[in-house]
Scaffold this motif. Sequence first.
Motif, short mmCIF file in Angstrom:
data_model
loop_
_atom_site.label_atom_id
_atom_site.label_comp_id
_atom_site.label_asym_id
_atom_site.label_seq_id
_atom_site.Cartn_x
_atom_site.Cartn_y
_atom_site.Cartn_z
N LEU A 20 -5.66 13.43 26.16
CA LEU A 20 -5.01 13.96 27.35
C LEU A 20 -3.75 13.16 27.66
N LEU A 21 -2.73 13.85 28.10
CA LEU A 21 -1.50 13.22 28.56
C LEU A 21 -1.26 13.75 29.96
N ASP A 22 -1.30 12.83 30.92
CA ASP A 22 -1.20 13.23 32.33
C ASP A 22 -2.25 14.30 32.66
N GLU A 23 -3.47 14.07 32.16
CA GLU A 23 -4.66 14.91 32.40
C GLU A 23 -4.60 16.29 31.74
N LYS A 24 -3.65 16.52 30.85
CA LYS A 24 -3.54 17.80 30.16
C LYS A 24 -3.75 17.56 28.66
N PRO A 25 -4.59 18.37 27.98
CA PRO A 25 -4.80 18.17 26.54
C PRO A 25 -3.51 18.35 25.73
N VAL A 26 -3.21 17.34 24.88
CA VAL A 26 -2.08 17.46 23.96
C VAL A 26 -2.55 17.51 22.51
#
Length: 178
Positions: free
Chosen positions: A70-76
Amino acid sequence: MRALTPALAVFALAAVASCSGAPDEDIPRRICGTKISPEITRPLIGRTGAFNEYSRLDNKSAQTAPCDLLLDEKPVMSFRFAWSSDQVDPMKYADAESTDSVSNLIEPRRTRDRYKSVVGDDGAMATVACEKAGESHFTLTMKLPDATKPDTQLRGDIEKFMTAYMNATVKEFGCRSR
């Protein structure tokens, strides 16, 4: 005019650095329990922020499990670690057009490496004979949920990452090939 030259040089360096993606020190050195060079990961992520993981992975068992970077709580980066007693054909399970697809890769193509692998515009899947906890095959799927670069720019980076990550994961799990 000479006083401006150092200032222009600093500005030019800053501009180049901001366009080259995330610095290596800001990219995780371990993803889903596997050590991986930030240099290999950087082209697939490209930006920095607060990295974290969501994982149900237990590297002691042979249980199929997801793990997301996660990057800033979003899956990358989304991974699926899967174990089976039967050999898997990655193309059958990778193609978005297949009713059996578990990864829905865009335009998957077979690769030539030591694993049975496919690489798509937005991820990859690889499998290898590997004995662990009663199972005999390990399959790893990696997806980039926000892949936006054209195939010619990203596919090579995905293949390079997947080969290195698969090698390190098999070693990390302590698999034994038949």
